[in-house]
Design a protein around this motif. Sequence first.
Motif, PDB file in Angstrom:
ATOM      1  N   TRP A  51       0.844  -1.185   0.000  1.00 51.24           N
ATOM      2  CA  TRP A  51       0.000   0.000   0.000  1.00 51.24           C
ATOM      3  C   TRP A  51       0.881   1.238   0.000  1.00 51.24           C
ATOM      4  CZ3 TRP A  51       0.689   3.380   4.009  1.00 51.24           C
ATOM      5  CH2 TRP A  51       1.281   2.875   5.167  1.00 51.24           C
ATOM      6  N   VAL A  52       0.316   2.327  -0.461  1.00 47.78           N
ATOM      7  CA  VAL A  52       1.015   3.608  -0.451  1.00 47.78           C
ATOM      8  C   VAL A  52       0.000   4.694  -0.112  1.00 47.78           C
ATOM      9  CG1 VAL A  52       0.777   3.979  -2.947  1.00 47.78           C
ATOM     10  CG2 VAL A  52       2.596   5.125  -1.700  1.00 47.78           C
ATOM     11  N   ALA A  53       0.413   5.620   0.750  1.00 46.80           N
ATOM     12  CA  ALA A  53      -0.468   6.719   1.144  1.00 46.80           C
ATOM     13  C   ALA A  53      -0.530   7.752   0.031  1.00 46.80           C
ATOM     14  CB  ALA A  53       0.034   7.361   2.431  1.00 46.80           C
ATOM     15  N   GLY A  54      -1.647   8.428  -0.077  1.00 52.12           N
ATOM     16  CA  GLY A  54      -1.845   9.415  -1.130  1.00 52.12           C
ATOM     17  C   GLY A  54      -1.382  10.805  -0.756  1.00 52.12           C
ATOM     18  N   ILE A  55      -0.758  10.936   0.410  1.00 50.22           N
ATOM     19  CA  ILE A  55      -0.273  12.251   0.816  1.00 50.22           C
ATOM     20  C   ILE A  55       1.233  12.199   1.017  1.00 50.22           C
ATOM     21  CG2 ILE A  55      -2.436  12.962   1.894  1.00 50.22           C
ATOM     22  CD1 ILE A  55      -1.153  12.254   4.605  1.00 50.22           C
ATOM     23  N   LYS A  56       1.868  13.355   0.873  1.00 49.16           N
ATOM     24  CA  LYS A  56       3.314  13.437   1.051  1.00 49.16           C
ATOM     25  C   LYS A  56       3.665  13.019   2.481  1.00 49.16           C
ATOM     26  CE  LYS A  56       7.241  16.410   0.602  1.00 49.16           C
ATOM     27  NZ  LYS A  56       7.813  17.640   0.917  1.00 49.16           N
ATOM     28  N   GLY A  59       3.725   7.706   3.819  1.00 48.88           N
ATOM     29  CA  GLY A  59       4.346   6.401   3.978  1.00 48.88           C
ATOM     30  C   GLY A  59       3.826   5.349   3.030  1.00 48.88           C
ATOM     31  N   SER A  60       4.362   4.174   3.214  1.00 47.42           N
ATOM     32  CA  SER A  60       3.967   3.013   2.440  1.00 47.42           C
ATOM     33  C   SER A  60       4.281   1.779   3.277  1.00 47.42           C
ATOM     34  CB  SER A  60       4.739   2.963   1.111  1.00 47.42           C
ATOM     35  OG  SER A  60       6.130   2.815   1.369  1.00 47.42           O
ATOM     36  N   GLY A  61       3.819   0.654   2.814  1.00 44.12           N
ATOM     37  CA  GLY A  61       4.084  -0.559   3.566  1.00 44.12           C
ATOM     38  C   GLY A  61       3.473  -1.776   2.917  1.00 44.12           C
ATOM     39  N   THR A  62       3.429  -2.846   3.691  1.00 41.09           N
ATOM     40  CA  THR A  62       2.881  -4.114   3.239  1.00 41.09           C
ATOM     41  C   THR A  62       2.068  -4.711   4.374  1.00 41.09           C
ATOM     42  OG1 THR A  62       4.853  -4.468   1.873  1.00 41.09           O
ATOM     43  CG2 THR A  62       3.462  -6.387   2.293  1.00 41.09           C
ATOM     44  N   ASN A  63       0.872  -5.188   4.060  1.00 40.03           N
ATOM     45  CA  ASN A  63       0.043  -5.896   5.029  1.00 40.03           C
ATOM     46  C   ASN A  63       0.045  -7.378   4.673  1.00 40.03           C
ATOM     47  OD1 ASN A  63      -0.551  -3.398   6.096  1.00 40.03           O
ATOM     48  ND2 ASN A  63      -2.565  -3.273   5.154  1.00 40.03           N
ATOM     49  N   ILE A  64       0.264  -8.228   5.666  1.00 41.57           N
ATOM     50  CA  ILE A  64       0.273  -9.676   5.465  1.00 41.57           C
ATOM     51  C   ILE A  64      -1.013 -10.230   6.083  1.00 41.57           C
ATOM     52  CG2 ILE A  64       1.453 -11.843   5.966  1.00 41.57           C
ATOM     53  CD1 ILE A  64       3.284  -8.556   6.033  1.00 41.57           C
ATOM     54  N   HIS A  65      -1.828 -10.873   5.267  1.00 42.12           N
ATOM     55  CA  HIS A  65      -3.128 -11.402   5.701  1.00 42.12           C
ATOM     56  C   HIS A  65      -3.064 -12.927   5.773  1.00 42.12           C
ATOM     57  CE1 HIS A  65      -5.296  -7.553   4.961  1.00 42.12           C
ATOM     58  NE2 HIS A  65      -4.303  -7.386   4.118  1.00 42.12           N
ATOM     59  N   ILE A  66      -3.544 -13.480   6.881  1.00 44.90           N
ATOM     60  CA  ILE A  66      -3.644 -14.928   7.023  1.00 44.90           C
ATOM     61  C   ILE A  66      -5.069 -15.239   7.452  1.00 44.90           C
ATOM     62  CG2 ILE A  66      -2.789 -16.978   8.209  1.00 44.90           C
ATOM     63  CD1 ILE A  66      -0.133 -15.436   8.547  1.00 44.90           C
ATOM     64  N   ILE A  67      -5.742 -16.045   6.633  1.00 41.36           N
ATOM     65  CA  ILE A  67      -7.143 -16.397   6.881  1.00 41.36           C
ATOM     66  C   ILE A  67      -7.208 -17.909   7.072  1.00 41.36           C
ATOM     67  CG2 ILE A  67      -9.495 -16.321   5.973  1.00 41.36           C
ATOM     68  CD1 ILE A  67      -8.370 -13.936   4.174  1.00 41.36           C
ATOM     69  N   TYR A 102       1.201  -5.827  10.070  1.00 41.40           N
ATOM     70  CA  TYR A 102       1.388  -4.547   9.395  1.00 41.40           C
ATOM     71  C   TYR A 102       2.872  -4.188   9.362  1.00 41.40           C
ATOM     72  CZ  TYR A 102      -3.612  -4.206  10.268  1.00 41.40           C
ATOM     73  OH  TYR A 102      -4.966  -4.452  10.314  1.00 41.40           O
ATOM     74  N   LEU A 103       3.401  -4.061   8.152  1.00 41.53           N
ATOM     75  CA  LEU A 103       4.800  -3.692   7.959  1.00 41.53           C
ATOM     76  C   LEU A 103       4.838  -2.323   7.295  1.00 41.53           C
ATOM     77  CD1 LEU A 103       7.848  -4.210   7.832  1.00 41.53           C
ATOM     78  CD2 LEU A 103       7.460  -5.513   5.745  1.00 41.53           C
ATOM     79  N   LYS A 104       5.270  -1.317   8.040  1.00 41.19           N
ATOM     80  CA  LYS A 104       5.371   0.033   7.478  1.00 41.19           C
ATOM     81  C   LYS A 104       6.815   0.266   7.072  1.00 41.19           C
ATOM     82  CE  LYS A 104       4.116   4.741   7.889  1.00 41.19           C
ATOM     83  NZ  LYS A 104       3.914   5.921   8.574  1.00 41.19           N
ATOM     84  N   ASN A 105       6.997   0.696   5.831  1.00 44.53           N
ATOM     85  CA  ASN A 105       8.340   1.013   5.352  1.00 44.53           C
ATOM     86  C   ASN A 105       8.805   2.274   6.051  1.00 44.53           C
ATOM     87  OD1 ASN A 105       8.132  -1.141   3.590  1.00 44.53           O
ATOM     88  ND2 ASN A 105       7.403   0.125   1.915  1.00 44.53           N
ATOM     89  N   GLU A 106       9.919   2.163   6.749  1.00 44.98           N
ATOM     90  CA  GLU A 106      10.437   3.308   7.470  1.00 44.98           C
ATOM     91  C   GLU A 106      11.467   4.007   6.623  1.00 44.98           C
ATOM     92  OE1 GLU A 106      11.497   2.669  11.484  1.00 44.98           O
ATOM     93  OE2 GLU A 106       9.871   1.266  11.832  1.00 44.98           O
ATOM     94  N   THR A 107      11.516   5.319   6.739  1.00 42.40           N
ATOM     95  CA  THR A 107      12.514   6.078   6.007  1.00 42.40           C
ATOM     96  C   THR A 107      13.880   5.727   6.554  1.00 42.40           C
ATOM     97  OG1 THR A 107      12.242   7.918   7.535  1.00 42.40           O
ATOM     98  CG2 THR A 107      10.969   7.996   5.486  1.00 42.40           C
ATOM     99  N   GLN A 108      14.859   5.699   5.670  1.00 39.33           N
ATOM    100  CA  GLN A 108      16.214   5.369   6.086  1.00 39.33           C
ATOM    101  C   GLN A 108      16.704   6.408   7.086  1.00 39.33           C
ATOM    102  OE1 GLN A 108      17.938   2.771   5.610  1.00 39.33           O
ATOM    103  NE2 GLN A 108      16.831   1.761   3.978  1.00 39.33           N
ATOM    104  N   ARG A 109      17.181   5.923   8.188  1.00 37.69           N
ATOM    105  CA  ARG A 109      17.684   6.804   9.230  1.00 37.69           C
ATOM    106  C   ARG A 109      19.204   6.774   9.175  1.00 37.69           C
ATOM    107  NH1 ARG A 109      18.665   6.832  14.987  1.00 37.69           N
ATOM    108  NH2 ARG A 109      19.027   4.618  14.835  1.00 37.69           N
TER     109      ARG A 109
END
Length: 173
Positions: A51-56, A59-67, A102-109
């Motif tokens: 996923w990616v947010a529509g605002i500056k 952020g972005s990330g990946t959601n892992i779903h297990i059903i 929920y995995l949020k991509n963090e900006t490189q620090r």
Amino acid sequence: MKKIKTIVFLLTMPLLLLSFSNCGGAQEVNDNKTFVQNPPFKIAEAYYQNWVAGIKDGGSGTNIHIIFSEINSDVVIQNIYFRNHILEAKGNINEPKQFVGYLKNETQRDIVMDADPMKEAQNTLSKAFPFQLEENQAVLEYWFGGKKNYFKIENLSQKEMIPYPQANPNQHE
């Protein structure tokens, strides 16, 4: 001659004890990380979705779903290991057979390099990830029968990315 034997003993014994303690420590890291072949559940679907947010700076990330199609009532799902991250598996009371990590991509620090050790202490060390996984694999950590277990999910499918809108389309200015 007796003094030489005593000195050799005193020098050798700490090395011997240190080598045994290192063996035990290395062994402890690998214990209990074997995968269960027949878990007390059946997975109906497992996938990840970027996923990616529509605002500056949104952020972005990946959601892992297990059903799950079936799950023993005594199973407690705890974590999802995915792409070198340990994610808390979050359930939903309305959907008791679904869990999401929920995995949020963090900006490189930047790493702080300074003559002042207190400033360098702000750097965080990354922990060793306990599994070697492919991009489409995950490990499910769960409790069952009073012990922690691990189940490897081999082929997570990837669903189409979710681009979140910039603003609420129903909101009027």
